[in-house]
Each structure stands twice: as structure tokens, then as C-alpha cells.
Design an enzyme around this catalytic site. Structure first.
Site, PDB file in Angstrom:
ATOM      1  N   SER A  27       0.689  -0.949   0.134  1.00 46.11           N
ATOM      2  CA  SER A  27      -0.015   0.411  -0.042  1.00 46.11           C
ATOM      3  C   SER A  27       0.981   1.406   0.095  1.00 46.11           C
ATOM      4  CB  SER A  27      -0.955  -0.122   1.338  1.00 46.11           C
ATOM      5  OG  SER A  27      -1.782   1.323   1.231  1.00 46.11           O
ATOM      6  N   HIS A  68      -0.743  -1.040  -4.155  1.00 49.55           N
ATOM      7  CA  HIS A  68      -1.952  -1.319  -3.293  1.00 49.55           C
ATOM      8  C   HIS A  68      -2.733   0.007  -3.664  1.00 49.55           C
ATOM      9  CE1 HIS A  68      -6.002  -1.835  -1.298  1.00 49.55           C
ATOM     10  NE2 HIS A  68      -5.602  -0.478  -0.402  1.00 49.55           N
ATOM     11  N   ASP A 104      -4.691   4.256  -2.143  1.00 50.24           N
ATOM     12  CA  ASP A 104      -6.440   4.221  -1.982  1.00 50.24           C
ATOM     13  C   ASP A 104      -6.317   5.192  -1.853  1.00 50.24           C
ATOM     14  OD1 ASP A 104      -5.945   2.262   0.732  1.00 50.24           O
ATOM     15  OD2 ASP A 104      -4.302   2.396   1.069  1.00 50.24           O
ATOM     16  N   MET A 137      -9.086   8.426  -1.271  1.00 54.47           N
ATOM     17  CA  MET A 137      -9.853   8.563   0.421  1.00 54.47           C
ATOM     18  C   MET A 137     -10.226   9.742  -0.455  1.00 54.47           C
ATOM     19  SD  MET A 137      -7.265   7.411   3.295  1.00 54.47           S
ATOM     20  CE  MET A 137      -6.626   6.159   2.514  1.00 54.47           C
ATOM     21  N   HIS A 193      -7.882   1.145  -4.836  1.00 52.10           N
ATOM     22  CA  HIS A 193      -9.359   0.872  -3.704  1.00 52.10           C
ATOM     23  C   HIS A 193      -9.794   2.468  -3.331  1.00 52.10           C
ATOM     24  CE1 HIS A 193      -9.850   0.186   1.654  1.00 52.10           C
ATOM     25  NE2 HIS A 193     -11.004   0.372   0.491  1.00 52.10           N
ATOM     26  N   MET A 208     -12.324   4.770  -1.325  1.00 49.48           N
ATOM     27  CA  MET A 208     -12.824   4.607  -0.187  1.00 49.48           C
ATOM     28  C   MET A 208     -12.974   6.236  -0.221  1.00 49.48           C
ATOM     29  SD  MET A 208      -9.789   3.556   2.084  1.00 49.48           S
ATOM     30  CE  MET A 208      -8.879   3.049   0.748  1.00 49.48           C
ATOM     31  N   MET A 256     -12.232  -5.482   5.255  1.00 53.26           N
ATOM     32  CA  MET A 256     -11.770  -4.446   5.925  1.00 53.26           C
ATOM     33  C   MET A 256     -10.793  -4.424   7.219  1.00 53.26           C
ATOM     34  SD  MET A 256     -10.652  -1.610   4.381  1.00 53.26           S
ATOM     35  CE  MET A 256      -9.736  -0.471   5.406  1.00 53.26           C
ATOM     36  N   GLY A 288      -9.379   5.092   6.151  1.00 57.31           N
ATOM     37  CA  GLY A 288      -9.116   6.492   6.258  1.00 57.31           C
ATOM     38  C   GLY A 288      -7.545   6.349   6.189  1.00 57.31           C
ATOM     39  N   PHE A 289      -6.977   5.512   7.157  1.00 57.71           N
ATOM     40  CA  PHE A 289      -5.612   5.435   7.738  1.00 57.71           C
ATOM     41  C   PHE A 289      -4.632   4.497   8.099  1.00 57.71           C
ATOM     42  CE2 PHE A 289      -8.516   8.968   9.436  1.00 57.71           C
ATOM     43  CZ  PHE A 289      -7.484  10.103  10.183  1.00 57.71           C
ATOM     44  N   GLY A 317      -1.777   2.682   9.739  1.00 52.31           N
ATOM     45  CA  GLY A 317      -1.185   2.895  11.150  1.00 52.31           C
ATOM     46  C   GLY A 317      -2.349   1.873  12.155  1.00 52.31           C
ATOM     47  N   ASP A 341      -7.078  -5.967   4.162  1.00 55.18           N
ATOM     48  CA  ASP A 341      -6.269  -4.791   4.485  1.00 55.18           C
ATOM     49  C   ASP A 341      -6.816  -3.861   6.066  1.00 55.18           C
ATOM     50  OD1 ASP A 341      -5.547  -2.157   3.891  1.00 55.18           O
ATOM     51  OD2 ASP A 341      -6.959  -1.066   2.516  1.00 55.18           O
ATOM     52  N   GLY A 342      -5.401  -3.871   6.366  1.00 51.33           N
ATOM     53  CA  GLY A 342      -4.890  -2.770   7.653  1.00 51.33           C
ATOM     54  C   GLY A 342      -4.515  -3.410   9.224  1.00 51.33           C
ATOM     55  N   GLY A 343      -3.470  -3.121   8.741  1.00 50.32           N
ATOM     56  CA  GLY A 343      -2.940  -3.450  10.457  1.00 50.32           C
ATOM     57  C   GLY A 343      -2.412  -4.801  10.417  1.00 50.32           C
ATOM     58  N   GLY A 369       0.654  -1.229   4.360  1.00 52.81           N
ATOM     59  CA  GLY A 369       1.250  -0.501   4.150  1.00 52.81           C
ATOM     60  C   GLY A 369       2.370   0.184   5.376  1.00 52.81           C
ATOM     61  N   SER A 370       1.969   0.715   6.124  1.00 52.86           N
ATOM     62  CA  SER A 370       3.311   0.541   7.692  1.00 52.86           C
ATOM     63  C   SER A 370       4.145  -0.531   7.348  1.00 52.86           C
ATOM     64  CB  SER A 370       2.518   1.149   8.311  1.00 52.86           C
ATOM     65  OG  SER A 370       1.591   0.564   9.527  1.00 52.86           O
TER      66      SER A 370
HETATM   67  C1  DX5 Z   1      -7.045   2.025   4.801  1.00 53.25           C
HETATM   68  C2  DX5 Z   1      -6.285   1.867   4.033  1.00 53.25           C
HETATM   69  C3  DX5 Z   1      -5.452   0.784   3.611  1.00 53.25           C
HETATM   70  C4  DX5 Z   1      -4.045   0.874   4.331  1.00 53.25           C
HETATM   71  C5  DX5 Z   1      -3.514  -0.181   5.686  1.00 53.25           C
HETATM   72  O1  DX5 Z   1      -7.921   3.111   4.808  1.00 53.25           O
HETATM   73  O2  DX5 Z   1      -7.135   1.174   2.952  1.00 53.25           O
HETATM   74  O3  DX5 Z   1      -4.838   0.223   2.531  1.00 53.25           O
HETATM   75  O4  DX5 Z   1      -3.359   1.698   3.853  1.00 53.25           O
HETATM   76  O5  DX5 Z   1      -3.057   0.480   6.032  1.00 53.25           O
HETATM   77  P1  DX5 Z   1      -1.812   0.300   7.082  1.00 53.25           P
HETATM   78  O6  DX5 Z   1      -1.327  -1.494   6.177  1.00 53.25           O
HETATM   79  O7  DX5 Z   1      -0.761   0.840   7.665  1.00 53.25           O
HETATM   80  O8  DX5 Z   1      -3.131  -0.526   8.311  1.00 53.25           O
HETATM   81 ZN    ZN Z   2      -6.876   0.179   0.989  1.00 57.65          ZN
END
Ligand code: DX5
Ligand code: ZN
Length: 236
Positions: free
Chosen positions: A20, A45, A47, A49, A81, A83, A152, A157-158, A160, A190-192, A212-213
């Protein structure tokens, strides 16, 4: 990695890592995306927003366009993706920019079936996404038309944020629903997602893991971060 024997009897696709780029250094976007792919990530990926569907504002079609040459060179998919509210307004722009997959949220528009058909008419694969509070059953009617289902595992939205454990059960439910529908759609989470929980979600039948992070952040290099995922997933 867990044995791929349940549920259903369909052979599972190998697990892919989708990097991501939201967590990348945008001044080094192409170079960092290239590094993640060279290290073993299979997809990028992206994102998107809009500040309405989610509180944050990120990137639009120009980011997809900027990454398209790298995707062509490496064979990586651009997994976009969306959003955004009422995504129908922007499907053409993202298709023209070079998206391989356009994923829309079930919560973001009124006519999901129409949106999915519109994506396919643009020659792009169609994904459908669920927020954490939306049940798997919300996708029952659209599953046969989806090329990808995105669970999700944080509120979108964010980057990390921390993984929501109930997502594991939702992945299992959706895998059973996909098998029952005879679908070979990707099941993406996706997420964490970190090396520490990668095997858990893969064992719950996700076969595309977005990170992502855990790829672009932290004290280690992108190569080391991707290697940690590969080792956790038994891909190294
Ligand atoms: C959140 C995004 C994710 C995000 C994942 O809204 O859809 O794709 O980038 O980031 P991490 O892997 O850091 O949770
Ligand atoms: Zn995403």
C-alpha cells in the site's frame, strides 16, 4: 503456513502481498514502489480517499497514472481501493489512468450491481469492499460478479491502525460464500497487516494481504520488511 484444505475443495491460489503506497514517501514514490516489488510484493495497492466517505484525503488518478509504467515493466497489478462516495463518477478516470482492479465499498453508493457492471464495461476487474461493521452477508448477491472481495480489518481512512480481530471470522465466512458460489475471486484483507498476523489471515483464507506501514514504515528497509512477510507466509 496453514494447510489449504478447508473449506471447500477448490485449490487455493498462492498468497500475494499488495504494497500500500499510502505509507510510502511520496517524494520517492516510484523508487519505493519499485523496491517493494523487487523484494517480492506482487501488487501495488493505491488508496483513494475523498474526505467524505473517509475523513482523510489522499490521491487520485494521477497517482495511478504515475505508477502505470512501473506496473507495465514489472507485471504488477495496480489494485485501486476507492474510499470515495458515489464512485461511479470517477470510474472512467481511474480506468483511463491504468487501474487493473477498481474496488468500491458496498457502503459508498446506492447501486452496487450497476457500479460493478460499469467497472467491467471499462475493461477493469471489479472489487467490492466491506467496512468492519458491515456483515459478510451484504455481499451475498454480488459475489458471483466480483473479481475481488476486500475485507477491511481497520476502519478505512488511515494507515498504521491496529488490526480488528473479528476480521478473521469475516474472512472465513466470505471464503465459504465464495466457494459456495463457485467463485475464484481474490479475497483481500487490508488494515493492520504485519508479519505477525500474516499467517493468521492467510489461514482464514485471505489470498491477497495489503500492507502499508509494515512495508514502508519502521526502522527496517523495505526489502527487510517484505522478507519478513515472505518468511511469515512460508514464501521465502
Ligand atoms: C486504510 C487503507 C489501507 C492502509 C493500510 O484506509 O485502505 O490500505 O494503507 O495501511 P496499514 O498497512 O499501515 O494498516
Ligand atoms: Zn486500502
Amino acid at each position: 503456513m496453514a494447510e489449504n484444505v478447508e473449506p471447500g475443495s477448490r485449490p487455493r491460489q498462492a498468497v500475494k502481498l499488495a504494497a500500500s503506497v499510502l505509507a510510502a514517501d511520496f517524494a520517492l514514490l516510484e523508487a519505493q514502489a519499485r523496491e517493494a516489488l523487487a523484494a517480492g510484493a506482487a501488487w501495488l495497492h493505491v488508496d483513494v480517499m475523498d474526505g467524505h466517505f473517509v475523513p482523510n484525503i489522499s490521491m487520485g488518478p494521477i497517482a495511478v497514472r504515475a505508477l502505470r509504467p512501473l506496473a507495465n515493466e514489472t507485471g504488477a497489478f495496480l489494485d485501486v481501493h476507492l474510499m470515495i462516495e458515489e464512485p461511479d463518477r470517477y470510474l472512467e478516470a481511474f480506468a483511463e489512468a491504468g487501474a487493473d482492479i477498481l474496488t468500491v465499498h458496498v457502503e459508498a453508493g446506492r447501486h452496487l450491481h450497476r457500479t460493478v457492471q460499469a467497472i467491467k464495461e471499462l475493461g477493469v476487474r471489479a472489487g467490492v469492499a466491506l467496512n468492519p461493521a458491515t456483515p459478510a452477508a451484504a455481499l451475498a448477491e454480488i459475489l458471483p460478479d466480483a473479481d475481488l472481495v476486500l475485507v477491511m480489518s481497520v476502519n478505512p481512512g488511515f494507515g498504521g491502525q491496529s488490526f480488528i480481530p473479528a476480521s478473521v471470522h469475516k474472512l472465513q465466512q466470505l471464503r465459504r460464500m465464495l466457494d459456495a458460489a463457485g467463485s475464484s475471486a481474490w479475497l483481500e484483507v487490508d488494515g493492520g497487516i504485519k508479519p505477525e498476523n500474516a499467517a493468521l489471515v492467510a489461514a482464514a483464507w485471505a489470498n491477497v494481504l495489503v500492507a502499508g506501514s509494515a512495508i514502508f514504515g519502521g526502522p527496517h528497509s523495505i526489502v527487510e520488511n517484505v522478507a519478513a512477510f515472505k518468511s511469515a507466509l512460508g514464501l521465502a
